[in-house]
Scaffold this active site. Structure first.
Site, PDB file in Angstrom:
ATOM      1  N   ARG A   1       0.804  -1.239   0.000  1.00  0.00           N
ATOM      2  CA  ARG A   1       0.000   0.000   0.000  1.00  0.00           C
ATOM      3  C   ARG A   1       0.832   1.283   0.000  1.00  0.00           C
ATOM      4  NH1 ARG A   1      -3.520  -3.223   3.222  1.00  0.00           N
ATOM      5  NH2 ARG A   1      -5.316  -3.764   1.938  1.00  0.00           N
TER       6      ARG A   1
ATOM      7  N   LYS B   1       5.080  11.657 -11.114  1.00  0.00           N
ATOM      8  CA  LYS B   1       4.327  10.834 -12.071  1.00  0.00           C
ATOM      9  C   LYS B   1       4.994   9.478 -12.172  1.00  0.00           C
ATOM     10  CE  LYS B   1       2.078  14.053 -15.195  1.00  0.00           C
ATOM     11  NZ  LYS B   1       2.043  14.607 -16.558  1.00  0.00           N
TER      12      LYS B   1
ATOM     13  N   GLU C   1      14.027  18.374 -23.242  1.00  0.00           N
ATOM     14  CA  GLU C   1      13.158  18.691 -22.094  1.00  0.00           C
ATOM     15  C   GLU C   1      13.614  19.994 -21.414  1.00  0.00           C
ATOM     16  OE1 GLU C   1      10.355  17.347 -21.528  1.00  0.00           O
ATOM     17  OE2 GLU C   1      10.423  15.295 -22.290  1.00  0.00           O
TER      18      GLU C   1
ATOM     19  N   LYS D   1      10.228  23.039 -12.763  1.00  0.00           N
ATOM     20  CA  LYS D   1       9.334  21.891 -12.560  1.00  0.00           C
ATOM     21  C   LYS D   1       8.681  21.959 -11.176  1.00  0.00           C
ATOM     22  CE  LYS D   1       7.850  17.675 -13.671  1.00  0.00           C
ATOM     23  NZ  LYS D   1       8.100  16.388 -14.221  1.00  0.00           N
TER      24      LYS D   1
ATOM     25  N   GLU E   1      -2.145  17.652 -12.034  1.00  0.00           N
ATOM     26  CA  GLU E   1      -2.380  18.062 -13.423  1.00  0.00           C
ATOM     27  C   GLU E   1      -3.856  18.378 -13.717  1.00  0.00           C
ATOM     28  OE1 GLU E   1       0.194  16.115 -16.348  1.00  0.00           O
ATOM     29  OE2 GLU E   1      -1.426  16.336 -17.795  1.00  0.00           O
TER      30      GLU E   1
ATOM     31  N   ARG F   1      -0.283  22.214 -14.651  1.00  0.00           N
ATOM     32  CA  ARG F   1       0.783  21.231 -14.909  1.00  0.00           C
ATOM     33  C   ARG F   1       0.812  20.793 -16.368  1.00  0.00           C
ATOM     34  NH1 ARG F   1       2.927  16.245 -11.122  1.00  0.00           N
ATOM     35  NH2 ARG F   1       4.484  15.518 -12.615  1.00  0.00           N
TER      36      ARG F   1
ATOM     37  N   ASN G   1       3.591  19.599 -20.676  1.00  0.00           N
ATOM     38  CA  ASN G   1       3.419  18.725 -21.846  1.00  0.00           C
ATOM     39  C   ASN G   1       3.583  19.498 -23.149  1.00  0.00           C
ATOM     40  OD1 ASN G   1       2.845  16.352 -20.392  1.00  0.00           O
ATOM     41  ND2 ASN G   1       0.799  17.139 -19.964  1.00  0.00           N
TER      42      ASN G   1
ATOM     43  N   HIS H   1       4.371  17.776 -26.436  1.00  0.00           N
ATOM     44  CA  HIS H   1       4.174  16.343 -26.208  1.00  0.00           C
ATOM     45  C   HIS H   1       2.939  15.784 -26.917  1.00  0.00           C
ATOM     46  CE1 HIS H   1       7.348  16.884 -23.333  1.00  0.00           C
ATOM     47  NE2 HIS H   1       7.298  15.638 -22.908  1.00  0.00           N
TER      48      HIS H   1
ATOM     49  N   HIS I   1       4.251  12.663 -28.434  1.00  0.00           N
ATOM     50  CA  HIS I   1       3.889  11.283 -28.055  1.00  0.00           C
ATOM     51  C   HIS I   1       3.348  10.519 -29.256  1.00  0.00           C
ATOM     52  CE1 HIS I   1       3.477  11.913 -23.425  1.00  0.00           C
ATOM     53  NE2 HIS I   1       4.645  11.414 -23.748  1.00  0.00           N
TER      54      HIS I   1
ATOM     55  N   HIS J   1      12.281   9.725 -27.117  1.00  0.00           N
ATOM     56  CA  HIS J   1      11.290  10.645 -26.558  1.00  0.00           C
ATOM     57  C   HIS J   1      11.643  12.110 -26.865  1.00  0.00           C
ATOM     58  CE1 HIS J   1       8.219  12.170 -23.908  1.00  0.00           C
ATOM     59  NE2 HIS J   1       9.123  12.900 -23.289  1.00  0.00           N
TER      60      HIS J   1
HETATM   61  N1  GLY Z   1       6.557  15.296 -17.642  1.00  0.00           N
HETATM   62  C1  GLY Z   1       5.450  16.135 -17.404  1.00  0.00           C
HETATM   63  C2  GLY Z   1       5.024  16.160 -15.980  1.00  0.00           C
HETATM   64  O1  GLY Z   1       5.718  15.690 -15.120  1.00  0.00           O
HETATM   65  O2  GLY Z   1       3.959  16.644 -15.708  1.00  0.00           O
END
Ligand code: GLY
Length: 369
Positions: A123, A145, A187, A229, A239, A243, A247, A250, A254, A266
């Site tokens: 858990r 994430k 990035e 960040k 997000e 947030r 992206n 992206h 993606h 990537h």
């Molecule tokens: N890589 C995008 C984020 O962490 O929200």
């Protein structure tokens, strides 16, 4: 050495430290023992990191011998739920309990898998992120994430699970091959574009030293990246809106990454996505300066692609774009720029709807940039 605090308001009183420096690996276990004196450590890494000798540097002292799981083969191909299950089973078989602390040593795939395993094992147990690639140091190690891919889409299963601490040792970047190293720098370009024009100028002025892997410059990049960040994640950890600016590039990125079956890295895919977002911005009348030329020049100097390779099928790219996680109903949403360092906002939203027809026209152009 430099330390940045990340405070996540969604978890009352919780914050963690991002420590940035060179040759940090040998001292990390000692530092983590200050937070978790009685926990058992379990290391998750991959075959590439092992070959580069980094686990040995982390646990140089015999008393720090670690039980570990080596993800093999390294990379996206192992980023599926079976890897997470295998890790949890091994920890369980070896009587690891709720007093486990997972150490994630490697790139984005290792961090995402290890973070996910940490979030579900017994858990939830703490994870310490020790990123060793340009992508993971700039982006994925901070912010919580975690996740793995399904057979249908990237990061389909996952959690938000903030790390207990992050250690960014820029000397580990020396172990990366040139293509991985360069692609991951995209990035950093993304962070500059969405939040900080001065950072973009800093990148322009120092590209040669960055490409030469000058450690003092790489530490400065890490500080810029982690500050940007952290500031975004602190305001919107799950997000809901802000947030999404992380992206940038992206949505198309993606899609081309998946369509290429991960032949494109990537960062390379995000480079294409950044140019694609620029084309959309231009079509929407958001470009009133010389920024597209500057951005393309930087990406080209980093050796990144700025157009969709002709071997990809337009329709597949468009279908994958429509599956993007920012899509709502039938609307496809993009993060767009007003100018370098400033994301375009509409009605309080940072990801804005773009008409399907305009996306199609932009993708046509992006095949021939
Ligand atoms: N890589 C995008 C984020 O962490 O929200």
């Amino acid at each position: 050495m430099m330390q940045i605090q990340v405070k996540i308001p969604a978890i009352a009183g919780t914050s963690y430290t991002v420590t940035i420096g060179t040759d940090l690996l040998g001292g990390i276990i000692e530092d983590v023992r200050q937070i978790y004196p009685r926990h058992r450590f379990f290391l998750i890494t991959d075959a590439n990191v092992l070959t580069a000798g980094l686990p040995g540097r982390l646990a140089a002292d015999k008393s720090d011998e670690l039980m570990s799981f080596i993800i093999e083969p390294a990379g996206e191909v192992s980023k599926h739920i079976a890897t997470v299950t295998a890790i949890c089973e091994i920890m369980d078989k070896n009587a690891f309990g709720r007093d486990t602390c997972i150490l994630a040593l490697g790139g984005g795939t290792v961090g995402d898998i290890a973070g996910f395993a940490a979030s579900i094992f017994k858990r939830g147990v703490p994870v310490v992120q020790i990123p060793t690639t340009t992508v993971s140091q700039a982006d994925s190690a901070v912010g919580g994430k975690t996740g793995v891919d399904s057979t249908i889409s990237k990061n389909a299963f996952g959690t938000f699970w903030q790390p207990a601490a992050v250690f960014v040792d820029v000397s580990t970047l020396k172990t990366l091959d040139e293509r991985q190293y360069r692609a991951g720098l995209v990035e950093s370009v993304k962070h500059a574009l969405i939040r900080d024009a001065k950072y973009f100028e800093y990148l322009e002025q120092n590209l040669d030293k960055i490409l030469a892997r000058d450690e003092s410059i790489l530490q400065k990049l890490a500080v810029y990246n982690c500050r940007i960040k952290a500031a975004v994640v602190e305001q919107d950890p799950k997000e809901a809106n802000l947030r999404r600016i992380l992206n940038y590039g992206h949505t198309i990125g993606h899609a081309v990454e998946s369509a290429s079956n991960f032949k494109l890295l990537h960062g390379e895919s995000v480079a294409i996505g950044i140019v694609g977002a620029g084309i959309i911005e231009d079509k929407l009348g958001l470009v009133k300066d010389d920024r597209l030329g500057r951005i393309k020049a930087m990406l080209e100097k980093l050796g990144q692609p700025t157009s969709i390779p002709l071997y990809l099928a337009k329709q597949q790219v468009l279908t994958l774009i429509s599956h993007d996680k920012k899509a709502a109903g039938n609307e496809i949403r993009f993060v767009l720029l007003d100018k370098i360092g400033q994301v375009h906002e509409e009605k309080g939203k940072w990801a804005v709807p773009v008409a399907t027809e305009l996306i199609g026209e932009s993708i046509d152009l992006l095949f021939h940039e």
